[in-house]
Design a protein around this motif. Structure first.
Motif, PDB file in Angstrom:
ATOM      1  N   TRP C  53      44.476  -4.373  40.544  1.00 31.68           N
ATOM      2  CA  TRP C  53      45.159  -3.515  39.586  1.00 31.68           C
ATOM      3  C   TRP C  53      46.234  -4.274  38.845  1.00 31.68           C
ATOM      4  O   TRP C  53      46.465  -4.042  37.662  1.00 31.68           O
ATOM      5  N   ALA C  54      46.895  -5.202  39.548  1.00 31.91           N
ATOM      6  CA  ALA C  54      47.939  -5.989  38.888  1.00 31.91           C
ATOM      7  C   ALA C  54      47.341  -6.838  37.781  1.00 31.91           C
ATOM      8  O   ALA C  54      47.929  -6.987  36.707  1.00 31.91           O
ATOM      9  N   ALA C  55      46.138  -7.392  38.038  1.00 32.72           N
ATOM     10  CA  ALA C  55      45.521  -8.232  37.026  1.00 32.72           C
ATOM     11  C   ALA C  55      45.114  -7.411  35.808  1.00 32.72           C
ATOM     12  O   ALA C  55      45.060  -7.915  34.698  1.00 32.72           O
ATOM     13  N   ALA C  59      51.535  -6.669  31.393  1.00 38.43           N
ATOM     14  CA  ALA C  59      52.373  -7.630  32.110  1.00 38.43           C
ATOM     15  C   ALA C  59      53.676  -7.033  32.611  1.00 38.43           C
ATOM     16  O   ALA C  59      54.176  -7.431  33.653  1.00 38.43           O
ATOM     17  N   ASP C  60      54.270  -6.063  31.899  1.00 34.93           N
ATOM     18  CA  ASP C  60      55.614  -5.651  32.270  1.00 34.93           C
ATOM     19  C   ASP C  60      55.642  -4.519  33.287  1.00 34.93           C
ATOM     20  O   ASP C  60      56.696  -4.081  33.694  1.00 34.93           O
ATOM     21  N   SER C  61      54.493  -4.019  33.719  1.00 38.46           N
ATOM     22  CA  SER C  61      54.535  -2.973  34.737  1.00 38.46           C
ATOM     23  C   SER C  61      53.548  -3.316  35.844  1.00 38.46           C
ATOM     24  O   SER C  61      52.445  -2.800  35.884  1.00 38.46           O
ATOM     25  N   VAL C  62      53.952  -4.251  36.685  1.00 39.79           N
ATOM     26  CA  VAL C  62      53.078  -4.654  37.772  1.00 39.79           C
ATOM     27  C   VAL C  62      53.204  -3.647  38.895  1.00 39.79           C
ATOM     28  O   VAL C  62      54.280  -3.443  39.438  1.00 39.79           O
ATOM     29  N   PRO C  63      52.122  -2.970  39.264  1.00 45.22           N
ATOM     30  CA  PRO C  63      52.223  -1.969  40.317  1.00 45.22           C
ATOM     31  C   PRO C  63      52.329  -2.619  41.692  1.00 45.22           C
ATOM     32  O   PRO C  63      51.861  -3.724  41.907  1.00 45.22           O
ATOM     33  N   MET C  64      52.992  -1.926  42.591  1.00 46.70           N
ATOM     34  CA  MET C  64      53.198  -2.468  43.938  1.00 46.70           C
ATOM     35  C   MET C  64      52.484  -1.629  44.988  1.00 46.70           C
ATOM     36  O   MET C  64      52.582  -1.913  46.169  1.00 46.70           O
ATOM     37  N   GLU C  65      51.793  -0.553  44.557  1.00 50.63           N
ATOM     38  CA  GLU C  65      51.336   0.447  45.516  1.00 50.63           C
ATOM     39  C   GLU C  65      50.529  -0.149  46.660  1.00 50.63           C
ATOM     40  O   GLU C  65      50.748   0.170  47.818  1.00 50.63           O
ATOM     41  N   GLY C  66      49.569  -1.012  46.326  1.00 50.42           N
ATOM     42  CA  GLY C  66      48.715  -1.578  47.376  1.00 50.42           C
ATOM     43  C   GLY C  66      49.515  -2.325  48.413  1.00 50.42           C
ATOM     44  O   GLY C  66      49.301  -2.181  49.616  1.00 50.42           O
ATOM     45  N   ARG C  67      50.481  -3.112  47.944  1.00 47.23           N
ATOM     46  CA  ARG C  67      51.269  -3.897  48.900  1.00 47.23           C
ATOM     47  C   ARG C  67      52.216  -3.011  49.708  1.00 47.23           C
ATOM     48  O   ARG C  67      52.426  -3.246  50.890  1.00 47.23           O
ATOM     49  N   VAL C  68      52.787  -1.990  49.052  1.00 47.28           N
ATOM     50  CA  VAL C  68      53.640  -1.054  49.793  1.00 47.28           C
ATOM     51  C   VAL C  68      52.813  -0.353  50.867  1.00 47.28           C
ATOM     52  O   VAL C  68      53.239  -0.232  52.029  1.00 47.28           O
ATOM     53  N   PHE C  69      51.592   0.051  50.485  1.00 50.47           N
ATOM     54  CA  PHE C  69      50.688   0.686  51.444  1.00 50.47           C
ATOM     55  C   PHE C  69      50.413  -0.263  52.604  1.00 50.47           C
ATOM     56  O   PHE C  69      50.466   0.134  53.782  1.00 50.47           O
TER      57      PHE C  69
END
Lengths: 381, 217, 108
Positions: C53-55, C59-69
């Protein structure tokens, strides 16, 4: 870039294995001998001059290499051989995250005096020290000896308990610096905190500039320094936290069945761990390579008047490296003082001390630091 | 083949081999725990490679380190082995190791022939690169400012300030592993899960003490 | 270039190894280790999806959800393992056996 990294790695490993490790091993023996009113190593000599036992580490190393490695009957062949490496390798890898200088710009190139400028800096130290503890546990299990098994159980409990207290005790510093990266911590500490308000009504003139404290971690949060140093020493099973290898009680614990090279590797791991703890403490609490009151900009701008910018940067680099080594050695001396001046904790006392003493203290320190940071406004010390 | 793919392959091979060894070869619980340690360490390496340092190092601390020590300790405490078993024949072990090797071979073939989207998770091609190379590049980009005014460029206040997104240091952090972005995500947008998690951990501690602390008599 | 497919394939393989071990092995503690392995596979998949999803994101809104999960999952599984080990210890104290076949109190 690759060549530069190779050169840095070789330099660091050389300084570590040829300089710091023998020095630490010697300090450990000579200094504790002085503290305990003994003579210390006095046999090894060059033409009857013992040099205070300075050559003893070399003789020890030769002895370990020359002696036979015995594997006890019934021992697990693979794990018994693997355990010393598992204990030593993570400790050597830890050296990579310790910065031994700051960041410098010469012309258009940037030079950072650290092998791996890891984002998660200190966390690697935690992770690798647990892995190293696993090596000691496996050593104790694979030896097929009751003493070694007892040592292994104690070492396992100690490794897990120390990790928690140690990690918690460092959290206030993350909050104060706002970074986990050790080289950034060095940069943040390379300045002074003015005593400002306290002395503002005195007319000090030029001296006012020097009446300040370096913004080192030990100045900003001394409780944190004490708890982290003690927990790190406990995590590395040094005396007085060495109930897992207590010589007078369980005959050497997890390493009792090791001899020759295997024993040598365990002892090397212990000594390198001492150096690594000193390195981390220096980087986090003693300003890394910073020289008090003389920030990097100040040194470079003062010297570049005579020799030009590039050479001035080189001089600054050397001064920083020397400052770092001096601090490192003094933390090693401090650790040996602590080792020599406290009686060994029984294993249940150690657990009590960690879970009921250090952990609540670290938690309290986190809350106190948080309140102060919010009250002062946004943190930043 | 770039260095990154090579590293990924080596780590993946190590992970799959030690996972297979844990399931097939290990006869004793301690041997299984050692294989698990190798596998989890390799997995942490892969996480660092694809997902940034923070997740990888936290996985290594919690699972590679603490949980493995805990498992080993339990094995030692309760004597899970039930006495040492007689050694198995060398030929059996050799066949089992061969099986693990075959598993690694299949793994590498599957990993490299898998059909699909081809979305990159790493490498300089993607905009949001995570990796040591990118981190140092970003650090170099930021460097001139940091060298002159370390305290200003790295001022911790940026982390706590809502306007952190506008600060150059915050931008650097999003790119290079992102513990600051992770902290903001955990303590701002995912605060409720975090609180529930802390309750869960507390009840787990109390529960395990109540279960295991009880005397047998 | 490592693509998302590589990561998912690796995750699937690790998960299968863990599942096979959890079903086949008899030693309780080894079964726990296999569950741990399956979880490691899940973390790999989660971080892989996060990067996917990050890829794709701007560029300016890189999500973190997967890593937070993944981070929350790491903590949850650690808690689960602590309780599992505690159950195991009391089981061994009561039955004096590590064999999974002896833990059949709740089986009908």
């Amino acid at each position: 870039m690759t060549l530069l990294l190779l050169a840095k790695t070789l330099t660091v490993l050389g300084v570590l294995l040829v300089g710091l490790v023998p020095l630490t091993a010697w300090l450990e023996r000579r200094q504790s001998a002085l503290m305990q009113d003994r003579v210390g190593p006095a046999r090894v000599n060059v033409a009857t001059a013992t040099l205070g036992g300075l050559l003893q580490p070399l003789a020890d190393a030769i002895a370990r290499l020359a002696k036979e490695s015995v594997r006890p009957r019934g021992a697990d062949r693979v794990l018994h051989a693997l355990a010393p490496a598992l204990a030593l390798v993570p400790v050597i890898v830890m050296v990579a995250v310790i910065p031994f200088g700051a960041r410098y710009t010469i012309g258009s190139t940037t030079l950072s005096l650290v092998l791996a400028d890891a984002d998660a800096g200190v966390l690697w130290f935690f992770a690798l020290s647990t892995l190293s503890g696993l090596g000691f546990v496996l050593a104790g299990w694979s030896s097929n000896s009751d003493y070694a098994l007892l040592g292994a159980v104690r070492a396992g409990a100690q490794t897990v308990s120390c990790q928690i207290a140690m990690a918690l005790s460092l959290v206030p510093m993350f909050a104060i610096y706002g970074t986990l990266r050790l080289s950034d911590m060095g940069l943040v500490q390379d300045r002074s905190i003015g005593l400002g308000g306290l002395l503002s009504n005195l007319d000090l003139g030029v001296a006012a500039e020097w009446l300040s404290l370096p913004a080192w971690g030990i100045v900003q949060n001394p409780v944190c320094f004490a708890t982290f140093l003690l927990c790190a020493m406990a995590a590395s099973r040094q005396p007085p936290f060495d109930s897992s290898s207590a010589g007078s009680e369980i005959a050497g614990g997890h390493t009792v069945e090791y001899s020759g090279v295997g024993l040598g590797l365990f002892q090397l791991a212990g000594v390198v761990q001492l150096v690594v703890i000193a390195g981390i403490v220096t980087a986090v609490f003693l300003g890394g390579s910073a020289i008090p009151w003389l920030s990097q900009d100040r040194i470079i701008s003062a010297v570049s008047g005579f020799y030009g910018e590039g050479f001035a940067t080189l001089i600054c680099m050397g001064a920083h490296a020397i400052a770092f080594l001096l601090k490192l050695v003094s933390v090693i001396v401090l650790q040996v003082v602590l080792r020599g001046s406290m009686p060994r904790l029984r294993d249940d006392q150690l657990m009590d001390w960690l879970w009921k003493g250090m952990m609540p203290l670290a938690l309290l320190n986190i809350f106190a630091t948080g309140f102060v940071l919010v009250a002062v406004g946004g943190g930043g010390g | 083949m770039s260095a990154e793919v090579l590293l990924f392959d080596v780590l993946a091979a190590l992970a799959v081999f030690s996972a297979a060894a844990m399931v097939i070869v290990a006869r004793t619980a301690v041997a299984a725990a050692t294989a698990l340690l190798a596998c989890l360490t390799a997995v942490s390496g892969i996480l660092v490679l694809i997902g940034g340092e923070l997740v990888g190092v936290v996985h290594l601390i919690v699972h590679g380190g603490a949980v493995t020590v805990l498992l080993l300790m339990i094995v030692l405490l309760v004597g899970a082995e039930g006495g040492r078993r007689p050694a198995s024949r060398v030929r059996d072990t050799a066949f089992k190791l061969l099986g693990c090797g075959a598993a690694v071979g299949i793994a590498l073939v599957v990993v490299h022939t898998a059909p699909g989207t081809g979305v990159p998770v790493s490498g300089v091609e993607s905009g949001a690169t995570i990796g040591p190379g990118a981190a140092s590049a970003a650090a170099t980009a930021l460097h001139p400012a940091a060298a002159l005014h370390p305290a200003a460029a790295l001022h911790p206040a940026a982390a706590l300030h809502p306007a952190a997104a506008l600060h150059p240091a915050a931008a650097l952090d999003t790119i290079s592993g992102g513990h600051r972005a992770m902290g903001l995500a955990l303590f701002r947008s995912h605060l409720l899960p975090l609180q529930v998690l802390s309750l869960l951990l507390l009840s787990a501690v109390v529960g395990s003490v109540a279960l295991a602390g009880r005397r047998a008599d | 270039m490592i693509t998302h497919d590589h990561v998912l394939a690796l995750s699937a393989l690790l998960f299968c190894a863990g599942a096979v071990g959890a079903l086949l092995r008899r030693n309780l503690i080894v079964v726990l280790m296999c569950i741990e392995l399956m979880f490691a596979a899940v973390v790999v998949a989660l971080v892989g999806f996060d990067r996917m999803w990050a890829a794709r994101a701007v560029a300016d809104s890189v999500p973190m959800e997967g890593r937070v999960f993944a981070m929350i999952g790491i903590a949850v599984v650690a808690a689960q393992l602590a309780v599992g080990l505690a159950i195991l210890v009391s089981l061994v104290r009561n039955r004096d056996s590590m064999d999974i076949e002896d833990a059949r109190l709740l089986r009908w």
